[in-house]
Design a protein around this motif. Structure first.
Motif, PDB file in Angstrom:
ATOM      1  N   TYR A 134       2.897  39.992  31.115  1.00 34.64           N
ATOM      2  CA  TYR A 134       4.240  40.293  31.581  1.00 34.64           C
ATOM      3  C   TYR A 134       5.182  39.176  31.157  1.00 34.64           C
ATOM      4  O   TYR A 134       4.818  38.009  31.149  1.00 34.64           O
ATOM      5  CB  TYR A 134       4.278  40.387  33.116  1.00 34.64           C
ATOM      6  N   LYS A 178      10.972  38.123  32.881  1.00 33.25           N
ATOM      7  CA  LYS A 178      11.915  39.126  33.380  1.00 33.25           C
ATOM      8  C   LYS A 178      11.174  40.227  34.146  1.00 33.25           C
ATOM      9  O   LYS A 178      11.617  40.658  35.211  1.00 33.25           O
ATOM     10  CB  LYS A 178      12.703  39.713  32.205  1.00 33.25           C
ATOM     11  N   GLN A 179      10.052  40.688  33.595  1.00 30.90           N
ATOM     12  CA  GLN A 179       9.272  41.720  34.279  1.00 30.90           C
ATOM     13  C   GLN A 179       8.710  41.202  35.595  1.00 30.90           C
ATOM     14  O   GLN A 179       8.728  41.906  36.605  1.00 30.90           O
ATOM     15  CB  GLN A 179       8.140  42.211  33.373  1.00 30.90           C
ATOM     16  N   TRP A 194       9.990  38.857  37.436  1.00 31.73           N
ATOM     17  CA  TRP A 194      11.118  38.718  38.346  1.00 31.73           C
ATOM     18  C   TRP A 194      11.483  40.078  38.949  1.00 31.73           C
ATOM     19  O   TRP A 194      11.774  40.178  40.137  1.00 31.73           O
ATOM     20  CB  TRP A 194      12.307  38.108  37.607  1.00 31.73           C
ATOM     21  N   ARG A 195      11.461  41.146  38.126  1.00 32.23           N
ATOM     22  CA  ARG A 195      11.751  42.483  38.646  1.00 32.23           C
ATOM     23  C   ARG A 195      10.709  42.931  39.658  1.00 32.23           C
ATOM     24  O   ARG A 195      11.043  43.550  40.668  1.00 32.23           O
ATOM     25  CB  ARG A 195      11.839  43.483  37.491  1.00 32.23           C
ATOM     26  N   GLU A 225      11.576  41.160  42.819  1.00 30.06           N
ATOM     27  CA  GLU A 225      12.764  41.739  43.440  1.00 30.06           C
ATOM     28  C   GLU A 225      12.422  43.027  44.172  1.00 30.06           C
ATOM     29  O   GLU A 225      12.891  43.266  45.285  1.00 30.06           O
ATOM     30  CB  GLU A 225      13.837  42.009  42.390  1.00 30.06           C
ATOM     31  N   LYS A 226      11.612  43.881  43.547  1.00 35.80           N
ATOM     32  CA  LYS A 226      11.209  45.130  44.198  1.00 35.80           C
ATOM     33  C   LYS A 226      10.423  44.854  45.465  1.00 35.80           C
ATOM     34  O   LYS A 226      10.593  45.539  46.477  1.00 35.80           O
ATOM     35  CB  LYS A 226      10.383  45.993  43.235  1.00 35.80           C
ATOM     36  N   GLU A 280      12.907  43.791  48.098  1.00 40.36           N
ATOM     37  CA  GLU A 280      13.658  44.949  48.599  1.00 40.36           C
ATOM     38  C   GLU A 280      12.799  45.785  49.541  1.00 40.36           C
ATOM     39  O   GLU A 280      13.272  46.262  50.574  1.00 40.36           O
ATOM     40  CB  GLU A 280      14.143  45.800  47.429  1.00 40.36           C
TER      41      GLU A 280
END
Length: 156
Positions: free
Chosen positions: A121, A124-125, A127-128, A131-132, A135
């Motif tokens: 990964y 950026k991946q 980090w996403r 983030e998910k 959330e």
């Protein structure tokens, strides 16, 4: 306090496993185990009866397990161990009890293919993904009505 420590450990373990070809390594190690299974725990008399054939089983199965460990702990160098494990898996068919009753050979081929095809990964991946997860935790806390410290504010 303990829950946040457990959550941090779980998150660290999750991130560690996401940065390695975990599933391929597990399948490859299982394939090596199935190739080795008929001779594990055998007596010296039985191994001397097998002769060089007994040593071949240890070399093939042990090589598959060793390749799985190398690919897991040094994922940047995963291609060579994956190719060697593929060669060991295929040669285990005629040399090691039909490749561990075919189960070991198939698991080894699939595992080494997954290791070879795996790509890490990017930041950026990752980090996403984080983030998910934050959330999801915020939505869960909003349903319960408790405040959430996601740690994302301190990271930004």
């Amino acid at each position: 306090m303990q829950n946040s420590t457990v959550a941090r450990v779980r998150h660290s373990l999750y991130r560690f496993l996401k940065t390695r070809p975990t599933i391929g390594c597990v399948l490859l190690a299982l394939g090596g185990y199935f190739v080795l299974k008929p001779v594990i725990g055998s007596t010296f008399q039985f191994l001397s009866y097998l002769g060089v054939g007994g040593a071949q089983v240890y070399i093939l199965g042990g090589g598959m397990v060793a390749a799985a460990f190398v690919a897991f702990f040094v994922p940047a160098q995963r291609h060579f161990p994956a190719l060697m494990a593929l060669a060991f898996s295929i040669t285990s068919l005629p040399l090691a009890n039909l490749g561990g009753w075919l189960i070991g050979m198939v698991l080894g081929i699939v595992g080494s293919g997954l290791i070879f095809a795996w790509t890490p990964y990017s930041e950026k991946q990752l980090w996403r993904i984080e983030e998910k997860a934050a959330e999801k935790q915020a939505r869960k806390a909003a349903r319960k009505g408790t405040p959430v410290d996601s740690g994302m504010a301190s990271a930004a």
